[in-house]
Design a protein around this motif. Structure first.
Motif, PDB file in Angstrom:
ATOM      1  N   ASP A 109      -5.632   6.852   6.788  1.00 15.05           N
ATOM      2  CA  ASP A 109      -4.356   6.732   6.093  1.00 15.05           C
ATOM      3  C   ASP A 109      -4.093   5.277   5.704  1.00 15.05           C
ATOM      4  OD1 ASP A 109      -3.751   5.529   8.485  1.00 15.05           O
ATOM      5  OD2 ASP A 109      -2.390   7.086   9.176  1.00 15.05           O
ATOM      6  N   ASN A 110      -2.895   5.034   5.184  1.00 16.92           N
ATOM      7  CA  ASN A 110      -2.553   3.682   4.742  1.00 16.92           C
ATOM      8  C   ASN A 110      -2.674   2.668   5.878  1.00 16.92           C
ATOM      9  OD1 ASN A 110      -1.790   4.070   1.924  1.00 16.92           O
ATOM     10  ND2 ASN A 110      -0.087   5.284   2.716  1.00 16.92           N
ATOM     11  N   TRP A 111      -2.225   3.058   7.061  1.00 16.89           N
ATOM     12  CA  TRP A 111      -2.263   2.142   8.205  1.00 16.89           C
ATOM     13  C   TRP A 111      -3.699   1.738   8.518  1.00 16.89           C
ATOM     14  CZ3 TRP A 111       1.955   0.430  11.257  1.00 16.89           C
ATOM     15  CH2 TRP A 111       1.607  -0.313  12.375  1.00 16.89           C
ATOM     16  N   ASP A 112      -4.586   2.735   8.626  1.00 19.92           N
ATOM     17  CA  ASP A 112      -5.985   2.447   8.950  1.00 19.92           C
ATOM     18  C   ASP A 112      -6.644   1.616   7.856  1.00 19.92           C
ATOM     19  OD1 ASP A 112      -6.216   3.592  11.456  1.00 19.92           O
ATOM     20  OD2 ASP A 112      -6.587   5.580  10.647  1.00 19.92           O
ATOM     21  N   ALA A 113      -6.313   1.920   6.609  1.00 20.15           N
ATOM     22  CA  ALA A 113      -6.910   1.181   5.506  1.00 20.15           C
ATOM     23  C   ALA A 113      -6.497  -0.286   5.548  1.00 20.15           C
ATOM     24  CB  ALA A 113      -6.498   1.808   4.170  1.00 20.15           C
ATOM     25  N   ARG A 172       0.838  -1.209   0.000  1.00 23.51           N
ATOM     26  CA  ARG A 172       0.000   0.000   0.000  1.00 23.51           C
ATOM     27  C   ARG A 172       0.862   1.244   0.000  1.00 23.51           C
ATOM     28  NH1 ARG A 172      -5.282   0.167   1.552  1.00 23.51           N
ATOM     29  NH2 ARG A 172      -5.213  -1.971   0.766  1.00 23.51           N
ATOM     30  N   ARG A 173       1.950   1.221   0.759  1.00 23.92           N
ATOM     31  CA  ARG A 173       2.833   2.387   0.812  1.00 23.92           C
ATOM     32  C   ARG A 173       3.608   2.584  -0.480  1.00 23.92           C
ATOM     33  NH1 ARG A 173       5.208   1.765   7.027  1.00 23.92           N
ATOM     34  NH2 ARG A 173       3.491   2.880   8.043  1.00 23.92           N
ATOM     35  N   ALA A 174       3.820   1.507  -1.242  1.00 27.20           N
ATOM     36  CA  ALA A 174       4.551   1.606  -2.504  1.00 27.20           C
ATOM     37  C   ALA A 174       3.660   2.006  -3.672  1.00 27.20           C
ATOM     38  CB  ALA A 174       5.233   0.271  -2.812  1.00 27.20           C
ATOM     39  N   ALA A 175       2.356   2.019  -3.475  1.00 25.96           N
ATOM     40  CA  ALA A 175       1.425   2.331  -4.557  1.00 25.96           C
ATOM     41  C   ALA A 175       1.463   3.813  -4.908  1.00 25.96           C
ATOM     42  CB  ALA A 175       0.009   1.915  -4.157  1.00 25.96           C
ATOM     43  N   ASP A 176       1.016   4.140  -6.117  1.00 27.26           N
ATOM     44  CA  ASP A 176       0.951   5.525  -6.560  1.00 27.26           C
ATOM     45  C   ASP A 176       0.011   6.326  -5.659  1.00 27.26           C
ATOM     46  OD1 ASP A 176       2.657   4.928  -8.614  1.00 27.26           O
ATOM     47  OD2 ASP A 176       1.066   4.642 -10.105  1.00 27.26           O
ATOM     48  N   GLY A 177       0.428   7.513  -5.270  1.00 31.07           N
ATOM     49  CA  GLY A 177      -0.398   8.372  -4.429  1.00 31.07           C
ATOM     50  C   GLY A 177      -0.355   8.022  -2.960  1.00 31.07           C
ATOM     51  N   ALA A 234       1.949   8.575  -0.660  1.00 34.16           N
ATOM     52  CA  ALA A 234       2.458   9.641   0.202  1.00 34.16           C
ATOM     53  C   ALA A 234       1.358  10.636   0.548  1.00 34.16           C
ATOM     54  CB  ALA A 234       3.623  10.352  -0.483  1.00 34.16           C
ATOM     55  N   GLU A 235       0.502  10.943  -0.413  1.00 34.97           N
ATOM     56  CA  GLU A 235      -0.602  11.860  -0.156  1.00 34.97           C
ATOM     57  C   GLU A 235      -1.588  11.268   0.834  1.00 34.97           C
ATOM     58  OE1 GLU A 235      -4.349  13.936  -2.525  1.00 34.97           O
ATOM     59  OE2 GLU A 235      -2.793  12.853  -3.634  1.00 34.97           O
ATOM     60  N   ARG A 236      -1.812   9.953   0.727  1.00 31.36           N
ATOM     61  CA  ARG A 236      -2.799   9.309   1.585  1.00 31.36           C
ATOM     62  C   ARG A 236      -2.370   9.318   3.052  1.00 31.36           C
ATOM     63  NH1 ARG A 236      -6.885   4.738   0.030  1.00 31.36           N
ATOM     64  NH2 ARG A 236      -7.955   4.547   2.022  1.00 31.36           N
ATOM     65  N   GLU A 237      -1.057   9.393   3.312  1.00 34.16           N
ATOM     66  CA  GLU A 237      -0.585   9.420   4.686  1.00 34.16           C
ATOM     67  C   GLU A 237      -1.125  10.621   5.450  1.00 34.16           C
ATOM     68  OE1 GLU A 237       0.935   7.215   6.370  1.00 34.16           O
ATOM     69  OE2 GLU A 237       1.490   5.813   4.782  1.00 34.16           O
ATOM     70  N   GLN A 238      -1.599  11.642   4.741  1.00 31.08           N
ATOM     71  CA  GLN A 238      -2.158  12.831   5.390  1.00 31.08           C
ATOM     72  C   GLN A 238      -3.672  12.749   5.544  1.00 31.08           C
ATOM     73  OE1 GLN A 238       0.084  14.977   6.546  1.00 31.08           O
ATOM     74  NE2 GLN A 238       1.629  13.638   5.636  1.00 31.08           N
ATOM     75  N   TRP A 239      -4.276  11.698   5.052  1.00 34.44           N
ATOM     76  CA  TRP A 239      -5.726  11.564   5.131  1.00 34.44           C
ATOM     77  C   TRP A 239      -6.138  11.130   6.540  1.00 34.44           C
ATOM     78  CZ3 TRP A 239      -7.531   8.559   0.141  1.00 34.44           C
ATOM     79  CH2 TRP A 239      -7.149   9.285  -0.995  1.00 34.44           C
ATOM     80  N   CYS A 240      -7.423  11.338   6.845  1.00 35.89           N
ATOM     81  CA  CYS A 240      -7.971  10.829   8.103  1.00 35.89           C
ATOM     82  C   CYS A 240      -7.864   9.305   8.139  1.00 35.89           C
ATOM     83  CB  CYS A 240      -9.428  11.274   8.258  1.00 35.89           C
ATOM     84  SG  CYS A 240     -10.254  10.598   9.711  1.00 35.89           S
TER      85      CYS A 240
END
Length: 407
Positions: free
Chosen positions: A58-62, A43-48, A50-56
Motif C-alpha cells: 500500500d501507500n505506507w509500504d511504498a 502519495r495519498r493525494a495522488a490519483d488512484g 484510495a485503491e492502492r490502500e487495498q493493495w498488498c
C-alpha cells in the motif's frame, strides 16, 4: 533558525559547541521526518491512491521502501520513522514545533509518540499536545523511564483511560527469535505471553526435560532449552541423549513439516573437533603462574581452544552462523542433506522458471532479499530476472531474490 544554530557552533570549542550541534542534529531530524510525512501525504493525494490502500504493497509500504532506500536503512527503521512523522503531523503539532527548534531529541519524541498513542478524544489530544510542548524542552536530562512517567502523568490528567493498562499490555504480547551476532550458532528467545499460556508452556517444557533418563548428560536448563527446540520441530517429547539404544526415552517425537535451511561445506558436516556441548561448565585449567603475577589481559583471557579451526561454519538462512562442531554434533545426524551445485560456466536454462538446482543456488548465494536493508529470508522470496525474460537469460548472474514488498 538552522543557520543560527550552525553559527553558534562555528569557531567555538568545548561543551557549548557540542550542545549547539546537538540542537542542529535535532532540528535536522525534525525536518527529515517532516519531509517523510510530505512524501506520504503526496502519495495519498495522488490519483488512484484510495485503491492502492487495498493493495498488498500500500501507500505506507511504498513510501517506507522509498525512504529506506534514500537513507540506506532497513524497511523497519523507515516505517518506524514514518509512524513518528505522521503522529507529529496529525496528533502532536505543538510538540513538532518544539522539535523543529532543536530543543528535544528524536529519542524523546519517539517516547512521546508511543506513550500518547492510546489517547482517543480529540480535545484530550490537543490538551496533551499543548501541555507536553510547554514542558518537554526541560526533560532532556531525564532517563527514558523518568521521561515516560512524566508523559504518562499528562496523559492521565487529560485522558485517564488511555494509559497502558491490561488491554494495551495484551496488545504488546510478542515472541522474538534473535540470532546471536557472535557466531556461536545459538539464538535468543524473548517474548510476552498470557499468564496462563506462559504457565502451560513452562510446565510443558519442564515435563519434557524430566522425561529423559538419569544418564542424560545435559543439565535441566539445557534440557528445557532443547525441549523448546523439539516443540518447534513439532515433536511431542524430548529424545534422551544418554546414547543407550535400549533407553525407552531415546526416540524422537513426531516429525515436523517445518523446514530450516542450513548451508554448509561437506567436511563441516563431519567435523570431529572435540567439544563439550552438554553438562556442567568444566573448570578452567590451572594457570601456569600465580594470579598475582599475571597481567590483566592474561587473567581475563578465555579458556584456550582445543586446537585450530579447520572447518568453516555453516550459515542458517534467516539466522546466524553455526560453528562446524555444533553442526556436526547437533544437526548433521538428523538433517536431510541436498548437494548444492555451482552453475559455473553452464549455459542459461531455456525457460522462465529456474530449475530447482539453479533456484537453490541463487537462494543460498543471496541468503536474503537483495533490496538494500531488507532481511527477509531468501526462501520467503521470489526469484526474479534482473533483465526481464526473455531478453534476460535464466541464469544465476541475471537472477536475484526479492520479497513481495520489493519485487
Amino acid at each position: 533558525m538552522f543557520d543560527s544554530l550552525v553559527a553558534a557552533a562555528d569557531g567555538t570549542c568545548g561543551a557549548g559547541a557540542v550542545g549547539a550541534w546537538a540542537r542542529v542534529e535535532n532540528a535536522a531530524c525534525a525536518r527529515r521526518l517532516a519531509s517523510t510525512a510530505d512524501v506520504l501525504a503526496a502519495r495519498r493525494a495522488a490519483d488512484g491512491s484510495a485503491e492502492r490502500e487495498q493493495w498488498c504493497l500500500d501507500n505506507w509500504d511504498a513510501v517506507a521502501a522509498e525512504v529506506a532506500a534514500a537513507q540506506n536503512v532497513s524497511l523497519g527503521v523507515a516505517s518506524h520513522q514514518l509512524m513518528v512523522a505522521m503522529a507529529l503531523r496529525e496528533r502532536l503539532p505543538r510538540v513538532a514545533e518544539v522539535f523543529a527548534t532543536g530543543q528535544i531529541s528524536y529519542r524523546l519524541v519517539a517516547a512521546i509518540v508511543a506513550r500518547t498513542r492510546l489517547v482517543q478524544d480529540r480535545e484530550a489530544h490537543a490538551q496533551v499536545d499543548a501541555a507536553l510542548a510547554a514542558e518537554v524542552a526541560g526533560w532532556g536530562a531525564l532517563s527514558v523511564a523518568k521521561a515516560e512517567k512524566a508523559i504518562d502523568g499528562w496523559v492521565d490528567r487529560f485522558d485517564p483511560a488511555a494509559l497502558r493498562r491490561t488491554e494495551s499490555s495484551s496488545r504488546d504480547r510478542h515472541l522474538d527469535v534473535v540470532a546471536d551476532d557472535h557466531g556461536s550458532g545459538l539464538s535468543c528467545i524473548e517474548g510476552k505471553l498470557y499468564a496462563h499460556e506462559a504457565a502451560a508452556l513452562n510446565q510443558r517444557v519442564t515435563e519434557m526435560a524430566r522425561a529423559v533418563c538419569d544418564n542424560d548428560p545435559r543439565t535441566i536448563d539445557q534440557r528445557r532449552a532443547d525441549a523448546m527446540g523439539a516443540l518447534g520441530r513439532g515433536a511431542d517429547r524430548l529424545a534422551c541423549a544418554c546414547g543407550d539404544p535400549e533407553c525407552s526415552a531415546a526416540e524422537n517425537g513426531a516429525p515436523s513439516a517445518t523446514v530450516v535451511h542450513v548451508i554448509a561445506e561437506e567436511r563441516s558436516l563431519s567435523d570431529d573437533t572435540p567439544v563439550q556441548l552438554d553438562g556442567e561448565t568444566p573448570p578452567r585449567p590451572v594457570p601456569d603462574k600465580p594470579l598475582r603475577d599475571m597481567t590483566i589481559a592474561e587473567a581475563l583471557a578465555p579458556t584456550p581452544p582445543n586446537g585450530p579451526a579447520i572447518t568453516n561454519p555453516a550459515v542458517v538462512i534467516g539466522g546466524g552462523i553455526m560453528p562446524a562442531p555444533l553442526l556436526a554434533a547437533k544437526v548433521a545426524t538428523t538433517a536431510t542433506i541436498r548437494p548444492l551445485i555451482h552453475p559455473g560456466d553452464a549455459p542459461p536454462e531455456p525457460r522462465y522458471v529456474p530449475s530447482r538446482k539453479l533456484a537453490d543456488f541463487v537462494r543460498c548465494r543471496d541468503l536474503t532479499c537483495r533490496f538494500p536493508g531488507c532481511d527477509e529470508p531468501a526462501y520467503h522470496c521470489d526469484i526474479d530476472h534482473t533483465i526481464p525474460y526473455p531478453v534476460g537469460p535464466t541464469c544465476a548472474s541475471n537472477m536475484a531474490c526479492l520479497c513481495r514488498k520489493h519485487t
